[in-house]
Write an enzyme that holds these catalytic residues in place. Structure first.
Site, PDB file in Angstrom:
ATOM      1  N   GLY A  20       4.030  -2.346  -4.744  1.00 41.12           N
ATOM      2  CA  GLY A  20       5.265  -1.711  -5.204  1.00 41.12           C
ATOM      3  C   GLY A  20       5.314  -0.265  -4.758  1.00 41.12           C
ATOM      4  CE  LYS A  47      -3.251  -4.802   1.042  1.00 41.92           C
ATOM      5  NZ  LYS A  47      -2.411  -5.552   0.105  1.00 41.92           N
ATOM      6  CB  ALA A  73      -0.643   0.088  -4.344  1.00 40.36           C
ATOM      7  CG  ASP A 123      -1.077  -7.235   3.690  1.00 41.08           C
ATOM      8  OD1 ASP A 123      -1.087  -6.187   4.366  1.00 41.08           O
ATOM      9  OD2 ASP A 123      -0.986  -7.257   2.442  1.00 41.08           O
ATOM     10  CE  LYS A 169      -1.727  -3.430   4.617  1.00 42.18           C
ATOM     11  NZ  LYS A 169      -0.876  -2.909   3.557  1.00 42.18           N
ATOM     12  CG  LEU A 192      -4.920  -0.880  -8.481  1.00 40.32           C
ATOM     13  CD1 LEU A 192      -5.410  -2.332  -8.382  1.00 40.32           C
ATOM     14  CD2 LEU A 192      -4.774  -0.486  -9.946  1.00 40.32           C
ATOM     15  CD  GLU A 252      -8.195   4.694  -3.439  1.00 36.99           C
ATOM     16  OE1 GLU A 252      -9.163   5.456  -3.502  1.00 36.99           O
ATOM     17  OE2 GLU A 252      -8.290   3.454  -3.503  1.00 36.99           O
TER      18      GLU A 252
END
Ligand code: ADP
Ligand code: ASP
Ligand code: MG
Length: 822
Positions: A799, A684, A613, A680, A581, A615, A608
């Site tokens: 994950g 995003k 993650a 975090d 990131k 999605l 992406e």
């Protein structure tokens, strides 16, 4: 410097672009759409030159059939003229009629004489260009465009020598100046034809119109030469032999010279000289796909990829002069070559025989008898005295050449050539040294040429979708990614023809640079057992080089130092796909530099996996923005950890207990404060905001952290021991929410009026944000189109497996775009 307004741009159209009326009209349309002064050099209609030569031969052989061939050719031109010029065709038809009647008379005379004279051949074989220039002029005029016609026989003066036709520039320039065409908007010129100093009509040799294009570009001081043909540009091999050949976007003049000399028929070798001398860029492009940028040939050398193309050239012979007694005697080679020169034999390549006891060279097959005779004569004495074993020729030989500016500096290029030939069981008769280091050529049996070309092309990974992959950060996500690559490699290769090769891996301390053919899982093992000292420059060179046309770095680290390198990688044509990131959410100047490098170089940056993650969150947002939807707000649950905590925080268990459980189950970072601080999530949100086109930075985001200041800086064990201090404030907030009939969530929110906030919010229990399960991430886009009923993307958002899958999906999206030439 010429401005576009006053300078000419030269366009040359090959026979394939002028095969019939519809194609000629297409050519006129292409020209009409361009705003510039044009000099338009045309070939004959496809097949017309062959037809003319055939006519002459038949007439000379007194084969009566020539009259019907003559009628066919005339018919073809008359039909095209009618279709193109419509009602205005009368004048054009009269001119063509006159031309064809004159040709008929010549053919009659030819039939009387009964043998084919060179003069007549020169005169007649160039007529196709005269006629096609009439047709092109008519097509332009039918569109209401002004244009004059220039018969090259009136201005272009050439002399034929050993190297083909050379132009008398002063004479030609003078004749052109007399015609005063400088102010014309469009000049249609006959390709292929010229005149000698003595005034005889002549041609520039078969396929000579490319050369005409360059000559007239030079004579008119054109700023560019566009050579229009029936393929998108220069391909890495002849597409008729290697269907998967791919477009070469740029070539240096030198590379183009070598490729065309060794048989890449798309451009004629002599074309380059006038363009090189004046630095005129040449663009090879497709009449049938005029929006495609084509291949740019210019003075700029390019090292990447080192091998640009592979060609074969048949119709050759090997001449071998063997003799132990004479080798090492000074002057032997000179004697041999001067004998060949005197016999008018041109040496295509000088070659090293397999032993040192011979001189070996490649000549044209048709010259073989003369060559053998000449050398035998020159060394008659030595042969008699048995100082020389003999002179022999082998016909049925082809040359195969590998061409590229970067080859000299790339170790292993030659080894790869011989390995590919060996695997394909092609016998190498001789190795030839091109004069330059940008070419390696070998003489092989002509019967092997196709197999050899295909094998060598594949050997240099020039097939469309071979991708060299470098991985940075072999942690949990990186390892999962390698497993996914390993598991899907075969299927991708088989079904999608995407050949992903993991060729380098770097951790924060060490790296592994792979050998060809290493399997992905071996890479991780090798990094552990045979690590090399980390050197990011070498890492990038290895990923980019080595003949693989496409390169991608996958960054699964969390390192800012790695992110600092993205823009330089992109500038070198290396695609960058990341789960990291740092770049997306970090320093705005770095972010913009990466974007600029991407825009300038064509290599892509994809990230992406940095939000949600695996999605499809960012690609959904990008589609919304790209299709012109207006964004009102983006809201979401962007942390799997915080989602889990708030999904479970219903008052039955203290908040601190939940944090302990989450940590024990591996839902948190090693230090749970990294999740609880909200940073975090804020990162995003910055990535999402920038994807909307806003210049948001982390400092612009209002962050409500869950860690009180007094617990922020203390060691981890102390923090865990004092975790209970979080409970009271959280319990109070929960009670308040419940009293309003609401639930608590940790959410991010971005609105088009500039609100950017992450923190605890109360939402109704039936709100989309309250619907997540377990560690689900969720993003809700409210837009002009999705206003009453917002668009929601939801699912497991953390994950290693799903994060790796997000990176992998980006990689495949890039791979899918590579074959398009876009
Ligand atoms: P034009 O009629 O436009 O002069 P040519 O037939 O002379 O066209 O040249 C174009 C053809 O060259 C293409 O259709 C292609 O089949 C062939 N060709 C051979 N080698 C190459 C190559 N390396 N790249 C592109 N085309 C090639
Ligand atoms: N028409 C000529 C030939 O067929 C020249 C050219 O097309 O380049 O050789
Ligand atoms: Mg051609």
């Amino acid at each position: 410097m010429h401005s576009r307004q006053e300078s000419f741009v030269a366009h040359k159209f090959g026979g394939s672009s002028l095969a019939d009326a519809a194609r000629i009209e297409r050519v006129a349309r292409i020209l009409a759409e361009r705003q510039e002064r044009q000099v338009i050099v045309v070939s004959a209609m496809q097949g017309a030159t062959d037809a003319l030569i055939g006519l002459l031969r038949r007439a000379a052989a007194r084969d009566e059939g020539w009259t019907s061939d003559w009628s066919d050719l005339r018919e073809r031109h008359v039909l095209a003229a009618r279709a193109i010029a419509g009602p205005a065709a009368e004048g054009l038809l009269a001119t063509l009629e006159e031309e064809f009647q004159r040709l008929r008379e010549l053919l009659h005379a030819q039939a009387l004489v009964g043998y084919l004279s060179d003069d007549l051949l020169d005169l007649v074989q160039g007529l196709g260009e005269v006629w096609s220039s009439l047709l092109v002029q008519a097509a332009l005029r039918a569109r209401g465009l002004d244009c004059v016609r220039l018969d090259a026989r009136a201005v272009l003066v050439v002399e034929h020598g050993e190297l083909g036709a050379t132009v008398d520039w002063d004479e030609s320039q003078g004749k052109l100046a007399n015609l005063k065409l400088r102010d014309e908007p469009r000049v249609v010129v006959t390709g292929f034809v010229a005149r000698t100093r003595a005034g005889r009509v002549t041609t520039l040799g078969r396929n000579g119109s490319d050369y005409s294009g360059a000559i007239f570009a030079a004579l008119f001081g054109a700023i560019e030469l566009h050579i229009w043909t029936d393929v998108d540009g220069v391909l890495s091999a002849d597409p008729r032999v290697v269907p998967e050949a791919m477009l070469v976007e740029r070539l240096s003049y030198d590379e183009a010279c070598e490729l065309s000399y060794f048989g890449a028929k798309v451009i004629h070798p002599q074309t380059m000289a006038p363009a090189i001398a004046r630095g005129i860029p040449i663009i090879i492009r497709n009449t049938f796909n005029p929006d495609h940028p084509g291949t740019l040939i210019s003075s700029e050398p390019s090292q990447v990829p080192p091998v640009k193309g592979v060609t074969t050239f048949a119709g050759l012979a090997l001449l071998d002069i063997a003799g132990a007694g004479m080798m090492g005697v000074p002057g032997t080679a000179e004697r041999a070559f001067s004998a060949l020169k005197q016999a008018g034999v041109s040496v295509v390549m000088i070659s090293q025989g397999s032993s040192e006891h011979s001189i070996c060279c490649v000549i044209r097959e048709k010259d073989a008898p003369a060559a053998e005779r000449a050398v035998r004569e020159a060394f008659g004495r030595e042969i008699d005295r048995r100082q020389m074993e003999g002179v022999s020729t082998r016909t049925g030989v082809a040359a195969l050449a590998v061409v590229g500016d970067g080859m000299a500096g790339t170790p292993g290029t030659a080894a790869r050539l011989f390995a590919a030939l060996g695997r394909a069981r092609v016998n190498v008769r001789a190795i030839a040294q091109g004069a330059s280091e940008r070419n390696i050529s070998v003489a092989i049996d002509a019967a092997d040429a196709t197999r050899a070309l295909r094998a060598v092309h594949a050997g240099y990974y020039l097939s469309a979708q071979t991708i060299s992959v470098g991985l940075v950060g072999p942690g949990n996500v990186g390892q999962a990614l390698v497993r996914q690559l390993a598991a899907t490699r075969e299927r991708l290769l088989r079904e999608l023809r995407i050949d992903l090769r993991l060729r380098a891996v770097a951790s924060s301390r060490a790296m592994w640079l792979g050998e060809p053919g290493a399997a992905p899982l071996e890479a991780l093992e090798a990094l552990r057992t045979r690590p090399q000292a980390l050197d990011m420059a070498r890492f990038a060179d290895h990923v980019r080089a080595d003949h693989v046309p496409h390169a991608v770095v996958l960054d699964c680290s969390a390192s800012g130092v790695v992110a600092d390198r993205y823009s330089s990688w992109l500038a070198r044509g290396i695609h960058v796909v990341v789960a990291n990131k740092q770049a997306g959410a970090g320093d705005l100047a770095r972010y913009q530099a990466i974007r600029a490098a991407e825009a300038a170089g064509g290599a892509k940056w994809r990230y992406e996996a940095t939000v949600g993650a695996g999605l499809p969150i960012l690609c959904t947002l990008r589609d919304l923005v790209d299709t012109g939807d207006q964004l009102h707000s983006v809201e979401g649950i962007l942390s799997g950890t915080l989602a889990w905590l708030f999904n479970h925080h219903d008052g039955t268990e203290p908040f601190s207990e939940l944090v302990r459980r989450a940590k024990a189950e591996g839902y948190t970072e090693p230090d749970p404060r990294d999740d609880l601080s909200g940073l975090d999530v804020a990162r995003k949100l910055v990535i999402l905001a920038r994807e909307c086109g806003w210049t948001t930075s982390l400092a612009d985001v209002q962050v409500e952290g869950l860690v009180p200041d007094e617990l922020a800086g203390i060691p981890l064990e102390q923090f865990m021991a004092r975790l209970g201090e979080l409970d009271q404030p959280m319990a109070t907030r929960l009670a308040a929410a419940k009293s309003h009939g609401m639930v608590l969530r940790y959410a991010a929110r971005l609105t088009r009026d500039g609100e950017a906030r992450v923190g605890v919010v109360e939402v109704p229990a039936d709100h989309a944000l309250a619907h997540g399960r377990l560690t689900d991430n969720l993003v809700q886009f409210t837009t002009e189109r999705y206003r009453a009923n917002p668009l929601v993307v939801r699912g497991p958002g953390a994950g290693p497996e799903v994060t790796a899958a997000g990176v992998y999906a980006d990689l495949l999206r890039i791979a899918a775009g590579l074959g398009s030439g876009a």
